[in-house]
Design a protein around this motif. Structure first.
Motif, PDB file in Angstrom:
ATOM      1  N   ASN A   1       0.836  -1.196   0.000  1.00 24.53           N
ATOM      2  CA  ASN A   1       0.000   0.000   0.000  1.00 24.53           C
ATOM      3  C   ASN A   1       0.874   1.250   0.000  1.00 24.53           C
ATOM      4  N   GLY A   2       0.492   2.190  -0.854  1.00 24.91           N
ATOM      5  CA  GLY A   2       1.258   3.412  -0.979  1.00 24.91           C
ATOM      6  C   GLY A   2       2.411   3.321  -1.959  1.00 24.91           C
ATOM      7  N   SER A   3       2.603   2.150  -2.574  1.00 22.12           N
ATOM      8  CA  SER A   3       3.720   2.016  -3.526  1.00 22.12           C
ATOM      9  C   SER A   3       3.385   2.602  -4.882  1.00 22.12           C
ATOM     10  N   GLY A   4       2.140   2.987  -5.106  1.00 23.29           N
ATOM     11  CA  GLY A   4       1.806   3.632  -6.381  1.00 23.29           C
ATOM     12  C   GLY A   4       1.232   2.679  -7.405  1.00 23.29           C
ATOM     13  N   LYS A   5       0.605   1.570  -6.950  1.00 20.89           N
ATOM     14  CA  LYS A   5       0.028   0.639  -7.925  1.00 20.89           C
ATOM     15  C   LYS A   5      -1.075   1.313  -8.717  1.00 20.89           C
ATOM     16  N   SER A   6      -1.936   2.008  -7.997  1.00 21.42           N
ATOM     17  CA  SER A   6      -3.043   2.662  -8.696  1.00 21.42           C
ATOM     18  C   SER A   6      -2.572   3.800  -9.590  1.00 21.42           C
ATOM     19  N   ALA A   7      -1.359   4.280  -9.375  1.00 17.51           N
ATOM     20  CA  ALA A   7      -0.822   5.325 -10.255  1.00 17.51           C
ATOM     21  C   ALA A   7      -0.682   4.828 -11.684  1.00 17.51           C
TER      22      ALA A   7
ATOM     23  N   LEU B   1      -5.246   9.103 -17.814  1.00 13.17           N
ATOM     24  CA  LEU B   1      -4.930  10.485 -18.176  1.00 13.17           C
ATOM     25  C   LEU B   1      -4.201  10.569 -19.508  1.00 13.17           C
ATOM     26  N   CYS B   2      -3.257   9.660 -19.737  1.00  8.24           N
ATOM     27  CA  CYS B   2      -2.462   9.739 -20.968  1.00  8.24           C
ATOM     28  C   CYS B   2      -3.292   9.375 -22.194  1.00  8.24           C
ATOM     29  N   LEU B   3      -4.342   8.561 -22.013  1.00  3.25           N
ATOM     30  CA  LEU B   3      -5.205   8.171 -23.129  1.00  3.25           C
ATOM     31  C   LEU B   3      -6.441   9.043 -23.216  1.00  3.25           C
ATOM     32  N   GLY B   4      -6.371  10.287 -22.730  1.00  5.08           N
ATOM     33  CA  GLY B   4      -7.423  11.260 -22.965  1.00  5.08           C
ATOM     34  C   GLY B   4      -8.441  11.391 -21.854  1.00  5.08           C
ATOM     35  N   GLY B   5      -8.283  10.663 -20.747  1.00  6.90           N
ATOM     36  CA  GLY B   5      -9.254  10.750 -19.672  1.00  6.90           C
ATOM     37  C   GLY B   5      -9.097  12.012 -18.831  1.00  6.90           C
ATOM     38  N   LYS B   6     -10.129  12.318 -18.022  1.00  8.83           N
ATOM     39  CA  LYS B   6     -10.103  13.487 -17.155  1.00  8.83           C
ATOM     40  C   LYS B   6      -9.613  13.091 -15.770  1.00  8.83           C
ATOM     41  N   ALA B   7      -9.049  14.060 -15.066  1.00  7.18           N
ATOM     42  CA  ALA B   7      -8.527  13.784 -13.732  1.00  7.18           C
ATOM     43  C   ALA B   7      -9.650  13.390 -12.771  1.00  7.18           C
ATOM     44  N   SER B   8     -10.833  13.982 -12.957  1.00  9.19           N
ATOM     45  CA  SER B   8     -11.942  13.681 -12.039  1.00  9.19           C
ATOM     46  C   SER B   8     -12.417  12.250 -12.164  1.00  9.19           C
ATOM     47  N   SER B   9     -12.242  11.628 -13.363  1.00  9.24           N
ATOM     48  CA  SER B   9     -12.724  10.264 -13.549  1.00  9.24           C
ATOM     49  C   SER B   9     -11.826   9.243 -12.870  1.00  9.24           C
ATOM     50  N   THR B  10     -10.649   9.659 -12.377  1.00  2.25           N
ATOM     51  CA  THR B  10      -9.721   8.709 -11.751  1.00  2.25           C
ATOM     52  C   THR B  10      -9.938   8.589 -10.245  1.00  2.25           C
TER      53      THR B  10
ATOM     54  N   VAL C   1     -12.013   0.483 -17.314  1.00  4.80           N
ATOM     55  CA  VAL C   1     -10.957   0.776 -16.340  1.00  4.80           C
ATOM     56  C   VAL C   1     -11.645   0.940 -14.985  1.00  4.80           C
ATOM     57  N   LEU C   2     -11.664  -0.117 -14.238  1.00 10.51           N
ATOM     58  CA  LEU C   2     -12.341  -0.133 -12.941  1.00 10.51           C
ATOM     59  C   LEU C   2     -11.344   0.308 -11.882  1.00 10.51           C
ATOM     60  N   THR C   3     -11.511   1.561 -11.391  1.00 11.77           N
ATOM     61  CA  THR C   3     -10.563   2.128 -10.434  1.00 11.77           C
ATOM     62  C   THR C   3     -10.724   1.461  -9.082  1.00 11.77           C
TER      63      THR C   3
ATOM     64  N   ARG D   1      -6.923  -9.868 -25.935  1.00  7.65           N
ATOM     65  CA  ARG D   1      -7.195  -8.735 -25.052  1.00  7.65           C
ATOM     66  C   ARG D   1      -6.064  -8.583 -24.034  1.00  7.65           C
ATOM     67  N   GLN D   2      -5.796  -7.350 -23.632  1.00  5.36           N
ATOM     68  CA  GLN D   2      -4.770  -7.073 -22.629  1.00  5.36           C
ATOM     69  C   GLN D   2      -5.448  -6.762 -21.296  1.00  5.36           C
ATOM     70  N   PHE D   3      -5.005  -7.417 -20.223  1.00  2.76           N
ATOM     71  CA  PHE D   3      -5.562  -7.248 -18.893  1.00  2.76           C
ATOM     72  C   PHE D   3      -4.490  -6.656 -17.973  1.00  2.76           C
ATOM     73  N   ILE D   4      -4.907  -5.653 -17.192  1.00  2.00           N
ATOM     74  CA  ILE D   4      -4.024  -5.045 -16.194  1.00  2.00           C
ATOM     75  C   ILE D   4      -4.757  -5.120 -14.856  1.00  2.00           C
ATOM     76  N   LEU D   5      -4.254  -5.942 -13.952  1.00  2.00           N
ATOM     77  CA  LEU D   5      -4.930  -6.249 -12.698  1.00  2.00           C
ATOM     78  C   LEU D   5      -4.029  -5.796 -11.538  1.00  2.00           C
ATOM     79  N   ILE D   6      -4.608  -5.014 -10.616  1.00  2.00           N
ATOM     80  CA  ILE D   6      -3.863  -4.450  -9.482  1.00  2.00           C
ATOM     81  C   ILE D   6      -4.195  -5.264  -8.238  1.00  2.00           C
ATOM     82  N   THR D   7      -3.181  -5.664  -7.494  1.00  2.00           N
ATOM     83  CA  THR D   7      -3.399  -6.410  -6.249  1.00  2.00           C
ATOM     84  C   THR D   7      -2.284  -6.069  -5.277  1.00  2.00           C
ATOM     85  N   PRO D   8      -2.609  -5.914  -3.999  1.00  2.00           N
ATOM     86  CA  PRO D   8      -1.549  -5.607  -3.021  1.00  2.00           C
ATOM     87  C   PRO D   8      -0.813  -6.847  -2.542  1.00  2.00           C
ATOM     88  N   LYS D   9      -1.276  -8.033  -2.931  1.00  2.00           N
ATOM     89  CA  LYS D   9      -0.701  -9.261  -2.408  1.00  2.00           C
ATOM     90  C   LYS D   9      -0.026 -10.027  -3.533  1.00  2.00           C
TER      91      LYS D   9
END
Length: 1174
Positions: free
Chosen positions: A153-159, A166-175, A263-265, A1131-1139
């Motif tokens: 936690n805090g390592s920046g996974k969600s970053a 953001l880089c693909l045209g999204g808004k900051a509020s949607s993150t 993109v499920l935040t 399809r490309q999958f990007i999955l975030i997990t702390p474990k």
């Protein structure tokens, strides 16, 4: 313009069902009105005030699937658009049949779909962040299929997901990570950058010719509020910085980063998995599968139809009003046409009056043009004279340059000859000095030899006398002992002689061994060279057999660019011809290297026909940076007839083995290279006989060329040199072994190359045999040296034994000595005298041999000195002749330059005269143009009546104008104004009528399009619902669960019922709120995967999907996600997990694990701390 958006087809269906096709160009951000129905009148009359209850898309009607009845308030009132869109949900009346059809398709699809593999494009390869959130520099390389981003936690996974959005045209509020971009900039930094490398390969790549195999998307933003995008190609070069171009790319690949299901935040994932309500799940569903986007588009289409219909209804009476106005204006115009005859006459006379003045100034202009034409003729004559003189000057310049180069070459050749003469003189002087020194030494040694010989004879006589005296004294015993001593001394002398001979033989054997080693080394180098030649010949043969040769390979690498510039240049008077080798085809490839070497720079030359073209071509050569490209000026003429100047037909000439396509090229080679008189003879002996031993010079033969049989890299030239061309000359020609510039017949070239390969193979075999023999000879020499050393040891032992014997015999003789010692003294003196005599004899013999050798050396040095002097004298004669040519050419160049400068001055004078004439002509032309423009404003040009002049026509115009002014005063308005008003009124009426018709047709087209799209919307809604249900059931079955997915489109709710115990057959399952935390998370994951399967986007992201799961449910969910991801081919999958992942999950090749390091280990702040500081 960007390519159209791609469409993805389901593997087993004929219709497009993926979300990429479910979008429209009607979408925009403007405020939309409430939808009304006016698509056709019948539908509006049949609209209901409220809808009847419609079935949900689930086959189970259990009230529990909808939720608590106490909290259910019923669906909201439907608009007319929604009534038309839903069609009372008739398309959802049979969910069981829909599920059965989709199950069959699902099973069939599982059989047809192959193994998972990476897509050709739309794959994120790498993400780089600078000064973003808590990271100074974060670089994450992703796999093409399944990616797990793991970290504390805090390592920046969600970053990572935030950066993608953001880089693909999204808004900051949607993150859900900040309200603005500047809040995401790392503390202490002023700006941040995000960079994504996107794979762009395959047949459907996005503008691959521009971007290449990788597209780099870069977004930069700062605390001041500025933000910008850059699209770069695979090499990092910026292609565009427009936001619209980025949107086109994202739209093309359907990278729906603001789609909540795509993109499920982290926050959305927690809400969706743990606490989302049926309504929230339904919102996720319609947004994720693009049903909401389609609905908004069709609603906009409906509003557009209403707007158009309203405008048509309001403008119905305007057409009649415009019609009446047009009829009144036309009637007034008819009355005004009664005076058209008089006006036409005035117009005609006015036109003639205007154009008569133009005719007057045009006649003056023609006189000026005649003067210019005469001046141009004078310029052309002078220009031709100048070009002729320039051509003569260039020829003299070229001749001077050639003569200077020849003189310089001869002078350069003088220096080696002078050095050779100097070396020969020094060697001759050194040899004569050595001979004189040896002669003096010989006389000295001879005198010493005579003295020592006399002394030896005298001592021998004294010894004989003393010996006889002693014999007379002791009766002969001492004589026997002396005889034994003499025999021992003779044996010792023989042993020394044998040892000396053995020692003298050793240098000879060493020299023989060294010679054999040098010969072996030489043959080894020759063998390696032969192997390289054979290998190169085989490679060349393979190239000839495999492909067509590149005709430009032998030229400068920039020559194709020069040819392109020449083809686009339109200022040439005659198109340049070149390079000359391009127009030559070699009929016999045996002579390729020799002819290429002899013609050399001529093959790369260009030919022009004027000085103007030469200057223009030289500028293009400089522009294209071609290193060396001569330009020759040649007069255009017919082919040179060489019939009477060619050798006998039995000889093969360079001209006869070439097929020349251009006459200018052929003429230049004949003039400059004499190719029609240069014969080709394969064997050097035959060429020598033809040129020098046939009794007389061959007819029309200037020189002969032959192949060098001993050295394939050289050719031989046979000719005559000297002032009278009477000295035989035979010189070698070293080939320029480069790629050929002349064309050749491929079959002949292959045949010649095959012969060459076979010949080289034989030569290589012979070289190998010679080398093996040389190695054997080296071994024999080494063995002989070893044997000789053994023999030396034996002789040395024998010498030692002989010395001992002599010493013993001498001791015995000394004990038996009864004389007075006189005999021993004589013998000692004799030994010394004989030793001196032997030394003088050996020295004299060596001196005689040395004198003979030095005499031979001196004779050879004398001959070399004479040859060096002769060669130097001949070269000096050549240099004198060459310098004479240079002086003659300098004088000729001076004369040609003076004539050229005079011609150029005359051209300049003629051009100045022409310029003055042109200036006067231009003044007159301006006057003509001015008069013509004024007359053109009156009318187009008209003929002038015979006998009329400008003055007479002006009088008539004045009289008619007065008459017409009177009529105008009576009418009240100008006729032209009346006619134009009538035409304008009629035009307005017709345009309004046609415009209304077009709008009506557009409205009809939009209505029919809307009806078709509504039908497709229902099919898509039916298909996506049933597909989601059967996918959900299939995923539950992987853990032996059973359940039901309920999608109620009428009430806009989506809910699940799950029974963890598959053996329980009764009941419809339990709601998710009654499940355990792990069961609830597992069922939610199944729901998410079933919805993902219904989507068609190439990228799917999920943040902390397992945060509320125990280890068992987490492992099962992870494996299920991986399995489902593998079924989603490409399809490309990007999955975030702390474990960390469970055992075996990370071992597969298609699973890529990215482990992030805790930034606090590097002295960075936590994300929440950074946000608090901001």
């Amino acid at each position: 313009m960007a390519p159209q958006k791609r469409s993805r087809r389901d593997e087993d269906e004929d219709e497009i069902v993926a979300v990429e096709s479910a979008s429209s160009s009607l979408r925009h951000d403007a405020q939309r009105k409430k939808a009304r129905i006016s698509i056709n009148g019948t539908l509006a009359s049949k609209a209901r005030s409220a809808r009847e209850p419609s079935p949900s898309s689930s086959s189970d009607e259990d009230d529990d699937l909808i939720g608590d009845k106490e909290n259910y308030s019923g669906p909201p009132n439907a608009t007319q658009y929604e009534i038309l869109r839903d069609g009372d949900f008739q398309h959802l009346r049979n969910p069981e049949l829909d599920d059965q059809i989709q199950t069959q398709k699902f099973l069939r699809r599982r059989q047809l779909v192959g193994d998972n593999h990476a897509a050709d494009n739309a794959i994120i390869q790498e993400i780089t962040c600078y000064n973003f959130m808590c990271h100074t520099h974060l670089n994450v390389k992703l796999g093409p299929l399944i990616n797990f981003v793991v970290g504390m936690n805090g390592s920046g996974k969600s970053a990572v997901l935030t950066a993608i959005t953001l880089c693909l045209g999204g808004k900051a509020s949607s993150t859900n990570r900040g309200s603005s971009l500047k809040s995401l900039i790392k503390s202490g930094a002023d700006q941040a950058s995000l960079v994504i490398r996107l794979k762009n390969e395959g047949n459907d790549a996005y503008q691959r010719d521009i971007y290449g195999d990788t597209i780099i998307i870069e977004r930069n933003f700062s605390r001041s509020g500025t933000s910008g995008y850059k699209l770069k190609n695979e090499n990092g070069r910026t292609i565009t910085s427009k936001k619209g171009d980025v949107d086109e790319l994202i739209e093309y690949y359907q990278l729906q980063v603001e789609n909540p299901m795509n993109v499920l935040t982290q926050d959305a994932a927690k809400s969706f998995i743990t606490s989302s309500t049926p309504s929230e799940k339904y919102d996720f569903f319609v947004k994720g599968v693009q049903l909401e986007a389609l609905d908004n588009d069709y609603k906009l289409l409906c509003e557009t139809c209403d707007t158009i219909a309203h405008k048509l209804e309001n403008s119905a009476g305007d057409i009649e009003t415009l019609k009446k106005s047009a009829e009144a204006a036309i009637e007034k115009s008819k009355l005004a046409r009664e005076r058209e005859g008089m006006r036409a006459k005035l117009k005609n006379i006015s036109r003639q009056a205007a154009w008569s003045q133009v005719g007057d100034v045009e006649r003056k202009l023609e006189e000026k043009e005649a003067l210019i034409a005469e001046a141009q003729n004078q310029i052309d004559r002078q220009q031709r004279t100048f070009e002729e003189k320039s051509h003569v000057f260039e020829q003299t310049e070229q001749l001077l340059e050639r003569s200077r180069e020849s003189a310089k070459q001869i002078d350069n050749e003088m220096e080696p000859l002078r050095q050779e003469e100097l070396k020969a003189k020094e060697a001759y002087k050194e040899a004569t000095d050595e001979v004189q020194k040896v002669c003096t030494e010989s006389r000295t040694i001879r005198a010493s030899l005579v003295g020592h010989q006399k002394k030896v004879n005298d001592l021998n006589n004294g010894i004989e006398e003393e010996t006889q005296r002693l014999v007379d004294i002791n009766g002969g015993s001492r004589a026997r002992m002396q005889a034994q001593l003499q025999d021992a001394e003779n044996a010792l002398s023989d042993a020394k002689t044998a040892l000396d001979q053995n020692e003298n033989e050793l240098p000879r054997l060493d020299e023989k061994r060294v010679t054999a080693q040098h010969e072996s080394k030489r043959l080894e180098i020759a063998l390696n060279q032969k192997r390289q030649e054979a290998e190169a010949a085989r490679n060349r043969l393979q190239e000839l057999r495999k492909k067509q040769p590149d005709v430009m390979a032998g030229y400068d690498q920039n020559l194709p660019h020069l040819l392109n510039l020449i083809s686009r240049e339109n200022r040439f008077r005659e198109a340049p011809v070149g390079p000359m080798g391009k127009y030559i085809k070699l009929l016999n490839p045996v002579w390729s290297n020799l002819i290429e070497t002899q013609l050399n720079s001529s093959l790369s030359s260009f030919i022009v026909t004027s000085k103007h073209d030469q200057v223009l071509l030289m500028s293009l050569i400089k522009q294209s940076r071609v290193a060396y490209c001569p330009v020759i000026i040649s007069n255009k003429r017919s082919p040179i007839d060489t019939t009477s100047n060619e050798p006998d037909a039995q000889f093969e000439t360079i001209l006869r083995v070439l097929e020349i396509e251009n006459d200018l090229v052929r003429n230049q080679l004949i003039i400059n290279q004499a190719i029609e008189q240069s014969i080709l003879v394969p064997k050097g002996s035959a060429a020598y006989e033809i040129m020098f031993r046939s009794g007389s010079k061959p007819r029309n033969v200037r020189e002969a060329y032959s192949l060098n049989e001993a050295n394939r890299g050289w050719g031989i030239r046979y000719g005559w040199i000297g002032q009278r061309k009477n000295l035989e000359d035979q010189s070698g020609i070293r080939y320029h072994l480069k790629k050929p510039r002349m064309k050749t017949n491929s079959d002949s070239a292959i045949k010649h190359q095959e012969t060459l390969v076979a010949q080289l193979a034989q030569e290589k075999s012979k070289a190998e045999n010679d080398y093996n023999q040389a190695r054997g000879n080296v071994q024999k020499c080494q063995n002989a040296i070893v044997q000789h050393k053994k023999e030396f040891q034996k002789l040395k032992v024998a010498l030692q034994r002989a010395e001992e014997t002599v010493e013993n015999r001498q001791t015995d003789l000394d004990r038996d000595n009864v004389g007075d010692g006189r005999l021993e003294a004589l013998e000692a003196l004799l030994v010394e005298a004989e030793s001196d005599l032997r030394i003088d004899q050996d020295s004299y013999g060596n001196v005689v041999l040395e004198r003979e050798r030095l005499d031979a050396v001196a004779t050879d040095k004398t001959r070399l000195l004479d040859e060096a002097k002769g060669a130097l004298a001949e070269q000096e004669a050549k240099l004198k002749k060459a310098n004479g040519k240079v002086q003659n050419h300098i004088q000729a160049r001076k004369v040609a330059l003076e004539e050229k400068n005079l011609a150029e001055t005359q051209v300049g004078d003629a051009e100045r005269l022409k310029a003055k004439a042109i200036a006067k002509r231009d003044q007159q032309a301006e006057q003509v143009l001015d008069f013509t423009n004024q007359a053109s404003r009156v009318s187009a040009r008209v003929p002038i009546d015979e006998g009329e002049t400008s003055a007479s026509l002006g009088t008539k115009v004045s009289k008619l104008k007065k008459t017409l002014e009177e009529y105008k005063r009576q009418q009240g308005a100008d006729d032209n104004v009346i006619h134009e008003a009538a035409l304008e009124a009629d035009r307005i009426h017709k345009n309004a009528k046609a415009g209304r018709k077009e709008v009506e047709e557009l409205l009809d087209l939009l209505k029919r399009s809307f009806q078709k799209r509504i039908v497709m919307f229902r099919k898509f809604q039916q298909h996506i619902s049933s597909r989601s249900r059967i996918n959900f059931n299939y995923l539950l079955s992987e853990r032996a669960f059973r359940g039901k997915l309920t999608i109620d489109h009428k009430n806009k709710k989506l809910d699940v019922h799950v029974e963890p115990d598959e053996t329980t057959k009764s009941g419809k399952g339990r709601q998710t709120k009654t499940l355990s935390g792990g069961e609830k998370s597992f069922s939610s994951i199944c729901l998410l995967l079933s919805l993902w399967e219904a989507m068609g986007a190439p990228l799917r992201c999920l943040d902390e999907f397992d945060v509320f799961m125990d280890d068992v449910n987490r492992d099962v969910s992870t494996k299920m996600i991986i399995s489902a991801a593998r079924r989603s081919v490409g399809r490309q999958f990007i999955l975030i997990t702390p474990k960390a992942l469970g055992a075996g999950a990370a071992d597969a090749e298609d699973v890529h694990i990215i482990k992030l390091v805790d930034p606090r280990a590097k002295g960075q702040a936590r994300i929440d701390e950074m946000m608090q500081e901001d």
